[in-house]
Design a protein around this motif. Structure first.
Motif, PDB file in Angstrom:
ATOM      1  N   ALA A  36      -4.236  14.669   6.598  1.00 21.94           N
ATOM      2  CA  ALA A  36      -5.023  13.498   6.221  1.00 21.94           C
ATOM      3  C   ALA A  36      -4.099  12.477   5.587  1.00 21.94           C
ATOM      4  O   ALA A  36      -3.021  12.813   5.081  1.00 21.94           O
ATOM      5  CB  ALA A  36      -6.117  13.895   5.237  1.00 21.94           C
ATOM      6  N   MET A  37      -4.545  11.220   5.652  1.00 22.60           N
ATOM      7  CA  MET A  37      -3.845  10.140   4.953  1.00 22.60           C
ATOM      8  C   MET A  37      -4.895   9.222   4.340  1.00 22.60           C
ATOM      9  O   MET A  37      -5.833   8.808   5.010  1.00 22.60           O
ATOM     10  CB  MET A  37      -2.942   9.330   5.876  1.00 22.60           C
ATOM     11  N   PHE A  38      -4.687   8.945   3.062  1.00 23.69           N
ATOM     12  CA  PHE A  38      -5.528   8.006   2.327  1.00 23.69           C
ATOM     13  C   PHE A  38      -4.594   6.953   1.736  1.00 23.69           C
ATOM     14  O   PHE A  38      -3.599   7.289   1.100  1.00 23.69           O
ATOM     15  CB  PHE A  38      -6.298   8.712   1.207  1.00 23.69           C
ATOM     16  N   ALA A  39      -4.910   5.710   1.977  1.00 25.80           N
ATOM     17  CA  ALA A  39      -4.069   4.616   1.496  1.00 25.80           C
ATOM     18  C   ALA A  39      -4.664   4.007   0.244  1.00 25.80           C
ATOM     19  O   ALA A  39      -5.883   3.864   0.126  1.00 25.80           O
ATOM     20  CB  ALA A  39      -3.921   3.547   2.567  1.00 25.80           C
ATOM     21  N   SER A  40      -3.794   3.685  -0.705  1.00 21.26           N
ATOM     22  CA  SER A  40      -4.232   2.975  -1.907  1.00 21.26           C
ATOM     23  C   SER A  40      -3.416   1.696  -2.013  1.00 21.26           C
ATOM     24  O   SER A  40      -2.241   1.649  -1.668  1.00 21.26           O
ATOM     25  CB  SER A  40      -4.073   3.833  -3.146  1.00 21.26           C
ATOM     26  N   ARG A  41      -4.063   0.656  -2.470  1.00 22.96           N
ATOM     27  CA  ARG A  41      -3.418  -0.651  -2.624  1.00 22.96           C
ATOM     28  C   ARG A  41      -2.534  -0.660  -3.867  1.00 22.96           C
ATOM     29  O   ARG A  41      -2.814  -0.006  -4.846  1.00 22.96           O
ATOM     30  CB  ARG A  41      -4.458  -1.759  -2.732  1.00 22.96           C
ATOM     31  N   VAL A  42      -1.481  -1.414  -3.763  1.00 22.27           N
ATOM     32  CA  VAL A  42      -0.590  -1.633  -4.895  1.00 22.27           C
ATOM     33  C   VAL A  42      -0.979  -2.978  -5.497  1.00 22.27           C
ATOM     34  O   VAL A  42      -1.006  -3.990  -4.794  1.00 22.27           O
ATOM     35  CB  VAL A  42       0.889  -1.656  -4.441  1.00 22.27           C
ATOM     36  N   MET A  67       0.848  -1.188   0.000  1.00 21.40           N
ATOM     37  CA  MET A  67       0.000   0.000   0.000  1.00 21.40           C
ATOM     38  C   MET A  67       0.884   1.238   0.000  1.00 21.40           C
ATOM     39  O   MET A  67       2.043   1.188   0.409  1.00 21.40           O
ATOM     40  CB  MET A  67      -0.895   0.057   1.242  1.00 21.40           C
ATOM     41  N   VAL A  68       0.280   2.344  -0.438  1.00 21.37           N
ATOM     42  CA  VAL A  68       0.949   3.636  -0.376  1.00 21.37           C
ATOM     43  C   VAL A  68      -0.005   4.599   0.318  1.00 21.37           C
ATOM     44  O   VAL A  68      -1.178   4.697  -0.053  1.00 21.37           O
ATOM     45  CB  VAL A  68       1.299   4.166  -1.781  1.00 21.37           C
TER      46      VAL A  68
END
Length: 179
Positions: free
Chosen positions: A172-178, A150-151
């Protein structure tokens, strides 16, 4: 790997950079872009927006991923006033009311980190926005077993509290999958 994670690489590089968030010039995640635009609009012709300008109803869908921190001892540390529920789930710790210097390890996100490295990273980003008096954008890799999975896309920005000097930060932090 998707284009957002590609700059981190994999294997040993992914493990190494876990302690080294990547500062970026402008946000890449749509929600961070939205929050940055909102704060810029609130700022107007001032150096920084004021905490009182923020209307939670205008950014309600972003709140679970947001953090507000109040400076303690002139910015030597920060007390968390808001730590969104999505961040609690992602990082495995409720941090509302805590000082950055009290953060524990991020066991669900970073398997090999200790509290000191977690505290150091959060303090670095928060102080950079606070003392720099402008928003900071970054990407944070989440790696396990040498594999980037994730990033986290992040923003930290200074806020005044009725004056012209920074008193808090909002982020804020939003995570996206790799994939």
């Amino acid at each position: 790997m998707d284009r957002m994670a590609g700059s981190f690489g994999s294997g040993e590089r992914a493990r190494k950079i876990t302690d080294e968030p990547q500062l970026i010039e402008r946000p890449e995640h749509p929600a961070i872009i939205e929050l940055a635009a909102y704060l810029e609009r609130l700022r107007g012709d001032r150096e920084m927006p004021d905490r009182a300008d923020i209307q939670p109803s205008e950014i309600a869908r972003l709140l679970p991923n947001m953090i507000i921190a109040e400076a303690v001892n002139g910015g030597a540390d920060f007390r968390i006033r808001l730590f969104g529920t999505a961040l609690v789930t992602l990082l495995g710790e409720e941090r509302t009311g805590k000082l950055l210097s009290e953060f524990a390890e991020e066991s669900s996100a970073f398997s090999s980190e200790n509290p000191e490295s977690v505290q150091r990273r959060w303090l670095f980003v928060t102080q950079r926005a606070f003392f720099g008096r402008k928003p900071v954008f970054l990407k944070v890799p989440f790696a396990a077993s040498g594999r980037l999975y994730m990033v986290g896309h992040c923003l930290s920005a200074p806020l005044t509290a009725g004056g012209s000097e920074p008193a808090q930060t909002i982020g804020a932090m939003f995570a996206s999958r790799v994939d």
